[in-house]
Scaffold this active site. Sequence first.
Site, short mmCIF file in Angstrom:
data_model
loop_
_atom_site.label_atom_id
_atom_site.label_comp_id
_atom_site.label_asym_id
_atom_site.label_seq_id
_atom_site.Cartn_x
_atom_site.Cartn_y
_atom_site.Cartn_z
CD1 TRP A 85 -2.33 -1.99 1.44
CD2 TRP A 85 -3.02 -0.92 -0.05
NE1 TRP A 85 -3.50 -2.74 1.01
CE2 TRP A 85 -3.72 -2.07 -0.13
CE3 TRP A 85 -3.48 -0.05 -1.23
CZ2 TRP A 85 -4.99 -2.40 -0.75
CZ3 TRP A 85 -4.52 -0.19 -2.03
CH2 TRP A 85 -5.01 -1.34 -2.06
CG ASP A 135 -3.39 4.20 3.97
OD1 ASP A 135 -4.44 3.89 4.64
OD2 ASP A 135 -3.13 3.65 3.00
CE LYS A 182 -8.67 -3.10 3.46
NZ LYS A 182 -7.96 -2.10 2.90
C1 LIG Z 1 -7.51 -1.45 1.59
C2 LIG Z 1 -6.38 -0.60 1.80
C3 LIG Z 1 -6.35 0.48 0.98
C4 LIG Z 1 -7.47 0.75 -0.18
O1 LIG Z 1 -8.38 1.04 0.24
P1 LIG Z 1 -9.50 1.44 -1.04
O2 LIG Z 1 -10.70 1.80 0.04
O3 LIG Z 1 -9.88 0.26 -1.78
O4 LIG Z 1 -8.93 2.49 -1.79
C5 LIG Z 1 -5.19 1.70 1.12
N1 LIG Z 1 -4.32 1.63 2.23
C6 LIG Z 1 -4.46 0.37 2.85
C7 LIG Z 1 -3.34 0.19 4.01
C8 LIG Z 1 -5.39 -0.43 3.00
O5 LIG Z 1 -5.45 -1.67 3.81
#
Ligand SMILES: *Cc1c(COP(=O)(O)O)cnc(C)c1O
Length: 362
Positions: free
Chosen positions: A104, A174, A198
């Site tokens: 990511w 993030d 998540k």
């Molecule tokens: C799942 C995830 C993303 C992407 O999320 P989206 O909602 O599909 O854009 C980005 N960063 C991390 C750490 C993730 O687990």
Amino acid sequence: MTQTVYNFSPGPAMLPREVMEQAQAEMLDWRGTGLSVMEVSHRSKDFIEEVANRSEADLRELMSIPDNYHVLFLAGGATAQFSAIPMNLMAENQTADYVDTGQWSKKAIKEASRYGEVSVVAASQKDELVSIPSQDSWSLNSNAAYLHYTPNETIDGVEFHWVPQTGDVPLVADMSSNILSRPMDVSDYGIIYGGAQKNMGPAGIGVVIIRDDLVKTPMPTTPILYNYQVEIENKSFYNTPPTYSWYLISLVFAWLKKQGGLEAIAEHNKNKAQKLYGFIDENDFYSNGVDLSCRSLMNVPFSLANPDLDKLFLEQSAAAGLANLKGHRLVGGMRASIYNAMPEAGVDALLDFMKSFAQKNG
Ligand SMILES: *Cc1c(COP(=O)(O)O)cnc(C)c1O
């Protein structure tokens, strides 16, 4: 009676059962309106008070968000913020620092590089085990617009158990896959953001928590929906937000408060992860490739000593009611995602299965 199924999906991930039951009960008649929440205007008094305002207030309470931070609920998940962050924060000729600890991070770096100069100041290392280099080896730029990192790498199972120190450079995180998993000090950060699917709710919506001094005029080509100033002025209502996802998020926040908030959920998460890693470590049949100092409490990748057994493991675990244990295609093997909503009984069921599978096939 159908078998209990535990969903170990990395995302969209399982939601608390109580939340799903409440959503089901309210599906056709939300708060006595005779309507589904899906069918009401986001500008109605009910939606503003019971979903928009309440979810913000609950998130502020859960995370102890200081008053000088704005909270936004925006469409596009975390990936939208991969673009919005450089567009809103990078002034002309400014660079941004990024830490690369996994898949990511790499995606965030790739997207930011389209808008300005990105400097990768540190990257995780893979010797025998994957590890995060300590901060004294990072080459930080004191003029950077911000430093971006990924506190929990969902795919790689690598989590920071410390917060980078960046001085006057705003720290951007993030937190898609570990937000609300334990208490953290919001004032350490300039921006915290994450997709909901998540640990907060269904996909398609994300949360952005932004310190007010970082809200400034973005690059002129910034799409209106990615403009933080505009979204703040419009309280995340510049266009029609994903109302049903937002409603489910509000139920998840209320559920978390009922569980005792982040201190209590952190304890629950630690117990689950300790059980799972403890078993993997004492057993030659399974292994995890991440250094003890940075193992994720949310996503536990593991491999079988004999990968020829992977297919059988996945077939039999699925038949035993343990869903979605397949590892990411880039990592292989297995991955058990054990977010807030995963009950300890789910981890116990997984351990029982892993024990008996190892006995039969070891
Ligand atoms: C799942 C995830 C993303 C992407 O999320 P989206 O909602 O599909 O854009 C980005 N960063 C991390 C750490 C993730 O687990």
